[in-house]
Write a protein that holds these residues in place. Structure first.
Motif, PDB file in Angstrom:
ATOM      1  N   THR A  53       0.828  -1.204   0.000  1.00  0.00           N
ATOM      2  CA  THR A  53       0.000   0.000   0.000  1.00  0.00           C
ATOM      3  C   THR A  53       0.859   1.250   0.000  1.00  0.00           C
ATOM      4  O   THR A  53       1.986   1.242   0.498  1.00  0.00           O
ATOM      5  CB  THR A  53      -0.939   0.022   1.222  1.00  0.00           C
ATOM      6  N   ASN A  94      -1.836   1.374  -5.230  1.00  0.00           N
ATOM      7  CA  ASN A  94      -2.840   0.601  -4.499  1.00  0.00           C
ATOM      8  C   ASN A  94      -3.821  -0.133  -5.410  1.00  0.00           C
ATOM      9  O   ASN A  94      -4.040  -1.335  -5.245  1.00  0.00           O
ATOM     10  CB  ASN A  94      -3.613   1.527  -3.556  1.00  0.00           C
ATOM     11  N   THR A 139      -8.325  -3.913   1.561  1.00  0.00           N
ATOM     12  CA  THR A 139      -8.898  -2.580   1.645  1.00  0.00           C
ATOM     13  C   THR A 139      -8.896  -2.175   3.123  1.00  0.00           C
ATOM     14  O   THR A 139      -8.353  -2.891   3.953  1.00  0.00           O
ATOM     15  CB  THR A 139     -10.307  -2.541   1.029  1.00  0.00           C
ATOM     16  N   SER A 140      -9.491  -1.032   3.445  1.00  0.00           N
ATOM     17  CA  SER A 140      -9.350  -0.526   4.818  1.00  0.00           C
ATOM     18  C   SER A 140     -10.647   0.027   5.404  1.00  0.00           C
ATOM     19  O   SER A 140     -10.614   0.920   6.234  1.00  0.00           O
ATOM     20  CB  SER A 140      -8.271   0.566   4.868  1.00  0.00           C
ATOM     21  N   TYR A 183      -5.543   7.881  -0.298  1.00  0.00           N
ATOM     22  CA  TYR A 183      -5.501   6.503   0.188  1.00  0.00           C
ATOM     23  C   TYR A 183      -6.890   5.882   0.162  1.00  0.00           C
ATOM     24  O   TYR A 183      -7.092   4.777  -0.367  1.00  0.00           O
ATOM     25  CB  TYR A 183      -4.931   6.492   1.604  1.00  0.00           C
ATOM     26  N   LYS A 210      -8.013   2.733  -2.197  1.00  0.00           N
ATOM     27  CA  LYS A 210      -8.358   1.484  -1.528  1.00  0.00           C
ATOM     28  C   LYS A 210      -9.829   1.125  -1.729  1.00  0.00           C
ATOM     29  O   LYS A 210     -10.197  -0.055  -1.794  1.00  0.00           O
ATOM     30  CB  LYS A 210      -8.039   1.591  -0.033  1.00  0.00           C
ATOM     31  N   THR A 217     -11.145  -9.994  -0.832  1.00  0.00           N
ATOM     32  CA  THR A 217     -10.468  -8.836  -0.245  1.00  0.00           C
ATOM     33  C   THR A 217     -10.703  -8.830   1.259  1.00  0.00           C
ATOM     34  O   THR A 217     -11.815  -9.108   1.720  1.00  0.00           O
ATOM     35  CB  THR A 217     -10.990  -7.536  -0.878  1.00  0.00           C
ATOM     36  N   ASN A 258     -10.672  -6.627   4.754  1.00  0.00           N
ATOM     37  CA  ASN A 258     -10.625  -5.374   5.495  1.00  0.00           C
ATOM     38  C   ASN A 258     -10.266  -5.746   6.932  1.00  0.00           C
ATOM     39  O   ASN A 258     -11.121  -6.230   7.673  1.00  0.00           O
ATOM     40  CB  ASN A 258     -11.975  -4.658   5.441  1.00  0.00           C
TER      41      ASN A 258
END
Length: 271
Positions: free
Chosen positions: A115, A137, A165-166, A179, A183, A206, A208
């Motif tokens: 990232t 990213n 991802t976040s 960011y 993401k 994915t 998180n």
């Protein structure tokens, strides 16, 4: 009566598999924990890093350097290789996959953990930073999946793409827009990439991971976020790594196209 659960530990459930793990540049980081977990399960691993990015961040590069990091993973050898490469270069993803295939004969699993962290409000963001965050990213993850799929032998079991991802889909991140936006693109690409590869037996998911203690947060943020987590603490990199290991194993073969929120019950409203 005592019931013992079979967790799969000690079975080397990934023996014979080859994984590329990106973003392995700090012993406190998620990438390091994932590489260590997959190696412990019998996989061979190409660990990717780009330490100049960490050196430019408040947390800094790992004081042990890549030599120390790789040594702690067991040392470069038959089952561990390393590459330092910058994902701002669009040729890098294919080069990383090619190196892994050349080193180990094939690639079964790609963990796109790398990232670029970038702060910036709406007033502060620049086209240059938006482009860089997107390139590393989002574009980097797509091109890794593309290069992986191009070389994958579909006769082999266990084809996996695992991205990160976040939580931008769960709460806004208006102080770090480059960011968050890049993401967020990973969240949105997951289902489409999964559909593109489903008929080939390759899953795409994915993760998180929620707030994970990798040494980047200041004491005030650490306390505030800790109060919003039922366990009273941040997540640990090894907890993320165990989820990735499960997704990479045969036990995770029926899961695809999912964004998995592994946040320990994070109550954002309580911060």
């Amino acid at each position: 009566m005592t019931i013992e659960m079979d967790t799969g530990r000690g079975r080397e459930s990934l023996a014979g598999r080859v994984a590329v793990v990106t973003g392995v540049s700090r012993r406190a980081g998620i990438g390091f924990a994932i590489a260590r977990e997959l190696l412990a399960e019998g996989a061979s691993v190409l660990a990717h890093s780009w330490t100049p990015h960490d050196a430019d961040q408040p947390w800094g590069a790992d004081p042990a350097g890549m030599a120390g990091i790789l040594e702690e993973l067991g040392g470069v050898g038959e089952r561990l290789r390393h590459v330092e490469a910058d994902f701002t270069d669009p040729e890098t993803p294919a080069s990383v996959i090619e190196l892994a295939a050349r080193s180990f004969g094939h690639v079964d699993v790609v963990v796109a953990n790398h990232t670029r962290s970038a702060l910036g409000t709406l007033d502060e963001i620049t086209a240059a930073e938006l482009d860089l965050s997107w390139a590393v990213n989002a574009r980097g993850s797509v091109l890794l999946a593309q290069a992986f799929a191009a070389q994958h032998d579909d006769r082999r079991p266990g084809g996996r793409v695992i991205m990160f991802t976040s939580g931008q889909h769960l709460a806004p991140m208006s102080q770090e827009l480059p960011y968050a936006i890049s993401k967020g693109a990973i969240h949105q690409m997951t289902l489409s990439l999964a559909d593109a590869l489903a008929d080939r037996g390759i899953t795409v998911n994915t993760v998180n991971p929620g707030p994970v203690d990798t040494g980047w947060a200041d004491p005030d943020l650490t306390r505030r976020v800790g109060r919003a987590l039922p366990a009273g603490r941040w997540g640990k990199p090894e907890e993320v790594a165990r989820l990735v290991r499960w997704l990479a194993s045969d036990d995770g073969a029926w899961i695809t196209g999912q964004v998995i929120n592994s946040e320990g019950g994070f109550r954002r409203w309580a911060m």
